[in-house]
Design a protein around this motif. Structure first.
Motif, short mmCIF file in Angstrom:
data_model
loop_
_atom_site.label_atom_id
_atom_site.label_comp_id
_atom_site.label_asym_id
_atom_site.label_seq_id
_atom_site.Cartn_x
_atom_site.Cartn_y
_atom_site.Cartn_z
N LEU A 104 0.81 -1.22 0.00
CA LEU A 104 0.00 0.00 0.00
C LEU A 104 0.84 1.27 0.00
O LEU A 104 0.60 2.17 -0.80
CB LEU A 104 -0.93 0.01 1.23
CG LEU A 104 -1.95 -1.11 1.33
CD1 LEU A 104 -2.72 -1.00 2.64
CD2 LEU A 104 -2.91 -1.07 0.14
N CYS A 105 1.81 1.33 0.92
CA CYS A 105 2.56 2.58 1.06
C CYS A 105 3.80 2.32 1.93
O CYS A 105 3.68 1.65 2.97
CB CYS A 105 1.67 3.62 1.74
SG CYS A 105 2.41 5.24 1.95
N PRO A 106 4.96 2.85 1.54
CA PRO A 106 6.11 2.78 2.44
C PRO A 106 5.77 3.45 3.76
O PRO A 106 5.18 4.55 3.76
CB PRO A 106 7.21 3.54 1.69
CG PRO A 106 6.79 3.50 0.25
CD PRO A 106 5.29 3.53 0.27
N THR B 281 -3.89 -5.34 7.47
CA THR B 281 -2.55 -4.97 6.99
C THR B 281 -1.48 -5.47 7.95
O THR B 281 -1.76 -5.79 9.11
CB THR B 281 -2.39 -3.44 6.88
OG1 THR B 281 -2.62 -2.86 8.15
CG2 THR B 281 -3.32 -2.85 5.85
N ARG B 282 -0.28 -5.51 7.45
CA ARG B 282 0.90 -5.62 8.30
C ARG B 282 2.06 -4.97 7.56
O ARG B 282 1.99 -4.72 6.36
CB ARG B 282 1.19 -7.06 8.70
CG ARG B 282 1.58 -7.99 7.60
CD ARG B 282 1.95 -9.36 8.21
NE ARG B 282 2.10 -10.36 7.18
CZ ARG B 282 1.34 -11.45 7.08
NH1 ARG B 282 0.39 -11.67 7.95
NH2 ARG B 282 1.54 -12.31 6.11
N VAL B 283 3.11 -4.68 8.31
CA VAL B 283 4.30 -4.05 7.73
C VAL B 283 5.27 -5.14 7.30
O VAL B 283 5.64 -6.00 8.11
CB VAL B 283 4.96 -3.09 8.73
CG1 VAL B 283 6.27 -2.53 8.14
CG2 VAL B 283 4.01 -1.95 9.09
N GLU B 284 5.61 -5.13 6.03
CA GLU B 284 6.59 -6.07 5.49
C GLU B 284 7.65 -5.28 4.74
O GLU B 284 7.32 -4.51 3.83
CB GLU B 284 5.92 -7.08 4.55
CG GLU B 284 4.94 -7.99 5.28
CD GLU B 284 4.46 -9.15 4.43
OE1 GLU B 284 4.73 -9.16 3.22
OE2 GLU B 284 3.79 -10.03 5.00
N ASP B 285 8.90 -5.46 5.12
CA ASP B 285 10.02 -4.75 4.49
C ASP B 285 9.77 -3.24 4.48
O ASP B 285 9.97 -2.57 3.46
CB ASP B 285 10.25 -5.27 3.06
CG ASP B 285 10.66 -6.73 3.05
OD1 ASP B 285 11.36 -7.16 3.98
OD2 ASP B 285 10.26 -7.44 2.11
N ASP B 286 9.28 -2.73 5.60
CA ASP B 286 9.03 -1.28 5.79
C ASP B 286 7.94 -0.73 4.88
O ASP B 286 7.89 0.47 4.61
CB ASP B 286 10.32 -0.48 5.59
CG ASP B 286 11.38 -0.83 6.64
OD1 ASP B 286 10.99 -1.04 7.81
OD2 ASP B 286 12.57 -0.90 6.28
#
Ligand code: FES
Length: 101
Positions: A5-7, A88-93
């Motif tokens: 989605l977005c950095p 969502t989750r954060v993957e690779d920032d």
């Protein structure tokens, strides 16, 4: 299914950033430093939302929803209305939509 989605570095600490997700407007923002994403659709009649402090406010008739959990705070949307929070989750920032159905 996963969709970036977005950095995380591009998500503001205050307010929200609008992105496009499968042609639909989504707002990414942070709650207590943790990134989240919601569908940019008011649950009254579908108006666009703006982040004002800890609240999303609808531009059409003024309904307000909590940024923390998406629940209606006041205004013409149903009292039990809750904004659609994307999984969502954060993957690779990168804030990433994750559907594991
Ligand atoms: S469409 Fe949002 S308050 Fe009416």
């Amino acid at each position: 299914m996963k969709v970036p989605l977005c950095p995380v570095a591009e998500i503001p600490d205050a307010g929200a950033k609008e992105i496009t997700f499968f042609g639909r407007s989504v707002l990414v923002y942070k709650v207590d430093g943790r990134p989240r994403a919601i569908a940019n659709v008011c649950l009254h009649l579908g108006g666009p939302l703006q982040c004002e402090g800890n609240t999303f406010v609808c531009a059409w008739h003024g309904a307000e929803f909590s940024c923390a959990d998406g629940r209606r705070v006041k205004g013409p949307a149903r009292s039990d209305a809750r904004l659609m929070v994307l999984p969502t989750r954060v993957e690779d920032d990168v804030l990433t939509y994750v559907y594991e159905g």
